[in-house]
Design a protein around this motif. Sequence first.
Motif, PDB file in Angstrom:
ATOM      1  N   THR A   1       0.865  -1.190   0.000  1.00  0.00           N
ATOM      2  CA  THR A   1       0.000   0.000   0.000  1.00  0.00           C
ATOM      3  C   THR A   1       0.900   1.239   0.000  1.00  0.00           C
ATOM      4  N   HIS A   2       0.265   2.396  -0.075  1.00  0.00           N
ATOM      5  CA  HIS A   2       1.037   3.647   0.004  1.00  0.00           C
ATOM      6  C   HIS A   2       0.967   4.172   1.421  1.00  0.00           C
ATOM      7  N   ARG A   3       2.082   4.627   1.930  1.00  0.00           N
ATOM      8  CA  ARG A   3       2.088   5.237   3.268  1.00  0.00           C
ATOM      9  C   ARG A   3       2.550   6.678   3.113  1.00  0.00           C
ATOM     10  N   THR A   4       1.623   7.603   3.291  1.00  0.00           N
ATOM     11  CA  THR A   4       2.028   8.993   3.100  1.00  0.00           C
ATOM     12  C   THR A   4       2.146   9.747   4.429  1.00  0.00           C
ATOM     13  N   VAL A   5       1.636   9.153   5.503  1.00  0.00           N
ATOM     14  CA  VAL A   5       1.818   9.801   6.810  1.00  0.00           C
ATOM     15  C   VAL A   5       3.134   9.310   7.389  1.00  0.00           C
ATOM     16  N   ARG A   6       4.014  10.234   7.695  1.00  0.00           N
ATOM     17  CA  ARG A   6       5.321   9.805   8.219  1.00  0.00           C
ATOM     18  C   ARG A   6       5.210   9.320   9.655  1.00  0.00           C
ATOM     19  N   PHE A   7       5.929   8.239   9.938  1.00  0.00           N
ATOM     20  CA  PHE A   7       5.937   7.715  11.303  1.00  0.00           C
ATOM     21  C   PHE A   7       7.323   7.183  11.625  1.00  0.00           C
ATOM     22  N   ARG A   8       7.499   6.820  12.896  1.00  0.00           N
ATOM     23  CA  ARG A   8       8.721   6.126  13.324  1.00  0.00           C
ATOM     24  C   ARG A   8       8.319   4.723  13.724  1.00  0.00           C
ATOM     25  N   GLU A   9       9.223   3.795  13.515  1.00  0.00           N
ATOM     26  CA  GLU A   9       8.839   2.410  13.761  1.00  0.00           C
ATOM     27  C   GLU A   9       9.971   1.636  14.429  1.00  0.00           C
ATOM     28  N   MET A  10       9.569   0.766  15.342  1.00  0.00           N
ATOM     29  CA  MET A  10      10.487  -0.234  15.895  1.00  0.00           C
ATOM     30  C   MET A  10       9.803  -1.591  15.695  1.00  0.00           C
ATOM     31  N   GLU A  11      10.560  -2.580  15.253  1.00  0.00           N
ATOM     32  CA  GLU A  11       9.956  -3.898  15.038  1.00  0.00           C
ATOM     33  C   GLU A  11      10.883  -4.962  15.589  1.00  0.00           C
ATOM     34  N   TYR A  12      10.315  -5.864  16.369  1.00  0.00           N
ATOM     35  CA  TYR A  12      11.108  -6.951  16.949  1.00  0.00           C
ATOM     36  C   TYR A  12      10.615  -8.294  16.449  1.00  0.00           C
ATOM     37  N   ALA A  13      11.584  -9.190  16.230  1.00  0.00           N
ATOM     38  CA  ALA A  13      11.296 -10.559  15.822  1.00  0.00           C
ATOM     39  C   ALA A  13      11.428 -11.444  17.053  1.00  0.00           C
TER      40      ALA A  13
ATOM     41  N   VAL B   1      -1.712   6.334  22.143  1.00  0.00           N
ATOM     42  CA  VAL B   1      -0.946   5.897  20.969  1.00  0.00           C
ATOM     43  C   VAL B   1      -1.865   5.881  19.753  1.00  0.00           C
ATOM     44  N   SER B   2      -1.564   6.737  18.769  1.00  0.00           N
ATOM     45  CA  SER B   2      -2.477   6.872  17.632  1.00  0.00           C
ATOM     46  C   SER B   2      -2.183   5.898  16.497  1.00  0.00           C
ATOM     47  N   PHE B   3      -1.001   5.273  16.489  1.00  0.00           N
ATOM     48  CA  PHE B   3      -0.687   4.335  15.405  1.00  0.00           C
ATOM     49  C   PHE B   3      -0.898   2.890  15.833  1.00  0.00           C
ATOM     50  N   PRO B   4      -1.327   2.057  14.904  1.00  0.00           N
ATOM     51  CA  PRO B   4      -1.575   0.651  15.265  1.00  0.00           C
ATOM     52  C   PRO B   4      -0.291  -0.134  15.498  1.00  0.00           C
ATOM     53  N   ILE B   5      -0.450  -1.278  16.129  1.00  0.00           N
ATOM     54  CA  ILE B   5       0.641  -2.247  16.272  1.00  0.00           C
ATOM     55  C   ILE B   5       0.397  -3.304  15.200  1.00  0.00           C
ATOM     56  N   GLU B   6       1.465  -3.670  14.494  1.00  0.00           N
ATOM     57  CA  GLU B   6       1.317  -4.625  13.384  1.00  0.00           C
ATOM     58  C   GLU B   6       2.006  -5.931  13.759  1.00  0.00           C
TER      59      GLU B   6
ATOM     60  N   TYR C   1      16.582 -15.984  11.648  1.00  0.00           N
ATOM     61  CA  TYR C   1      17.587 -17.052  11.554  1.00  0.00           C
ATOM     62  C   TYR C   1      17.232 -18.199  12.520  1.00  0.00           C
ATOM     63  N   GLY C   2      17.092 -19.383  11.976  1.00  0.00           N
ATOM     64  CA  GLY C   2      16.966 -20.583  12.799  1.00  0.00           C
ATOM     65  C   GLY C   2      15.695 -20.732  13.603  1.00  0.00           C
ATOM     66  N   ARG C   3      14.698 -19.884  13.375  1.00  0.00           N
ATOM     67  CA  ARG C   3      13.461 -20.085  14.140  1.00  0.00           C
ATOM     68  C   ARG C   3      12.254 -19.483  13.403  1.00  0.00           C
ATOM     69  N   GLU C   4      11.122 -20.165  13.505  1.00  0.00           N
ATOM     70  CA  GLU C   4       9.876 -19.578  13.009  1.00  0.00           C
ATOM     71  C   GLU C   4       9.635 -18.328  13.828  1.00  0.00           C
ATOM     72  N   THR C   5       9.221 -17.268  13.134  1.00  0.00           N
ATOM     73  CA  THR C   5       9.291 -15.957  13.768  1.00  0.00           C
ATOM     74  C   THR C   5       7.975 -15.196  13.701  1.00  0.00           C
ATOM     75  N   GLY C   6       7.690 -14.478  14.787  1.00  0.00           N
ATOM     76  CA  GLY C   6       6.591 -13.511  14.789  1.00  0.00           C
ATOM     77  C   GLY C   6       7.186 -12.124  14.923  1.00  0.00           C
ATOM     78  N   TYR C   7       6.628 -11.169  14.206  1.00  0.00           N
ATOM     79  CA  TYR C   7       7.117  -9.788  14.255  1.00  0.00           C
ATOM     80  C   TYR C   7       6.084  -8.898  14.930  1.00  0.00           C
ATOM     81  N   ILE C   8       6.534  -8.098  15.872  1.00  0.00           N
ATOM     82  CA  ILE C   8       5.645  -7.125  16.509  1.00  0.00           C
ATOM     83  C   ILE C   8       6.236  -5.743  16.260  1.00  0.00           C
ATOM     84  N   ALA C   9       5.451  -4.904  15.588  1.00  0.00           N
ATOM     85  CA  ALA C   9       5.969  -3.580  15.208  1.00  0.00           C
ATOM     86  C   ALA C   9       5.140  -2.489  15.862  1.00  0.00           C
ATOM     87  N   VAL C  10       5.836  -1.531  16.484  1.00  0.00           N
ATOM     88  CA  VAL C  10       5.152  -0.382  17.082  1.00  0.00           C
ATOM     89  C   VAL C  10       5.545   0.876  16.313  1.00  0.00           C
ATOM     90  N   HIS C  11       4.589   1.781  16.213  1.00  0.00           N
ATOM     91  CA  HIS C  11       4.785   2.987  15.415  1.00  0.00           C
ATOM     92  C   HIS C  11       4.390   4.213  16.231  1.00  0.00           C
TER      93      HIS C  11
END
Length: 437
Positions: free
Chosen positions: A299-311, A335-340, A355-365
Amino acid sequence: MTATGATWRNWARTESVRPLRVERPASVGAVQRAVLAAEASGLRIKPVGSGHSFTGIAVAPGVQLDLADLSGVVDAEVATGRVTLGAGTPLHELPRLLAPYGLALPNMGDIDRQTIAGATSTGTHGTGLGFGGLATQIVAAKLVTGTGELLTVSETERAELLPAVRLGLGALGVLVELTLQLVPRFVLHAVEEPEPLEAVLEGWNDRVRAADHFEFYWFPHTQTALTKTNTRLPGDASRKPLGRVSRWVDDELLANGLYRGICALATVAPGVTPFFARQVDKLTGDRDFADFSPAVFTTHRTVRFREMEYAVPLAAVPDAFREVRSLIERKGWRVSFPIEVRVAASDDNWLSTAYGRETGYIAVHRYFREDSSEYFGAVEAIMRAHDGRPHWGKMHTQTAETLSGLYPHLEDFVRVRDELDPGRRFANAYLERVLGA
Ligand SMILES: Cc1cc2nc3c(=O)[nH]c(=O)nc-3n(C[C@H](O)[C@H](O)[C@H](O)COP(=O)(O)OP(=O)(O)OC[C@H]3O[C@@H](n4cnc5c(N)ncnc54)[C@H](O)[C@@H]3O)c2cc1C
């Protein structure tokens, strides 16, 4: 082509630099000459992609290389599905470039603005437990090393370097060509719907295994998850694309325009956020459409944000997620931005977050004008307690010391770095932090 550097800024406006020089090589030989010239004048040199990393990984105070002229299809083998691309090729050009061959990337992330070399070098990923990140598709690479040599790494040449070079953080050389294993073009059937958050967390394990590509968004201050389930169909399956108006209403007005208003308002009046989050919650979701994969993945993201994402390990996602939710409630943050939340297959690239493990990603914005440090810092502590690995292109505070326990091959990677870039021609402050000097 050489120019004096104007100020460069990344997309999220978290980093800026005025390079001493900007060069735009139009051939592999010109890249080699640029590296040798940097060496001769004692300067560091670094290619930049589209500047879509949130970290300082692409910051080039010395010589900045713009690889826009090393772009497009260099070679294509339709029978095997292998295509060699110039390293500066932007992902959004791939549908046009690959159309004559009927091929596509097997998976993509949320946007297509990145270059192929930039995306793979930081471990960019999409979602789907049967799929690794973009770098897992690389079967061969050509790169210019720190001493100006052109090195080919493939299944038959220096194959032992592939797990490092596929995802090299820009630390091992200037990639000039990447050969990718692609798949026949395919259609994705997308179902997006709001569901009770608790039910999604409870069914986590089954949901991610049942779907080709499953992810969800959660808007803090609501009880709802917006789930996205994409099913792969053959390339000749009938398509039901989102109409232009529907795409505009959903992606621009809701995902971007409405957010912009909420975020701008929330910076002056934080108390309004939960109210607006509930409105977004009511408005989004319930879409059912089918289209060629790039149009569904991105998709297009036109609203600027900051993001941290952990695996984190896949099974840790529900607990880690619930801890983040409690944290937000406990702290009373607005917090106005969703967690993905997304997933990926285990892979064998040494610095892959999966690396070496099935992974889930949690991203905060967080909206880019808001101070994200307290929120991200507290979420980072939760993720670290779950053996989380930070996305290399997204904000985090880890160092070579804290990362070494998370990556069994970090030392091997540094050994490859010692061989390919002994003079640290490609270093910058970020790489010194995460890999050491
Ligand atoms: C709005 C937005 C959405 C995003 N969505 C996702 C997502 O869904 N999934 C995900 O995983 N990430 C996502 N990201 C992160 C993004 O994919 C990565 O940060 C990616 O690295 C950006 O690619 P780029 O071309 O902009 O590279 P840059 O940020 O410009 O550079 C990244 C690194 O690549 C190196 N590099 C670039 N070209 C070369 C080359 N030719 N040779 C060697 N090294 C090179 C640079 O030196 C640097 O180290 C998103 C970022 C934004 C801003």
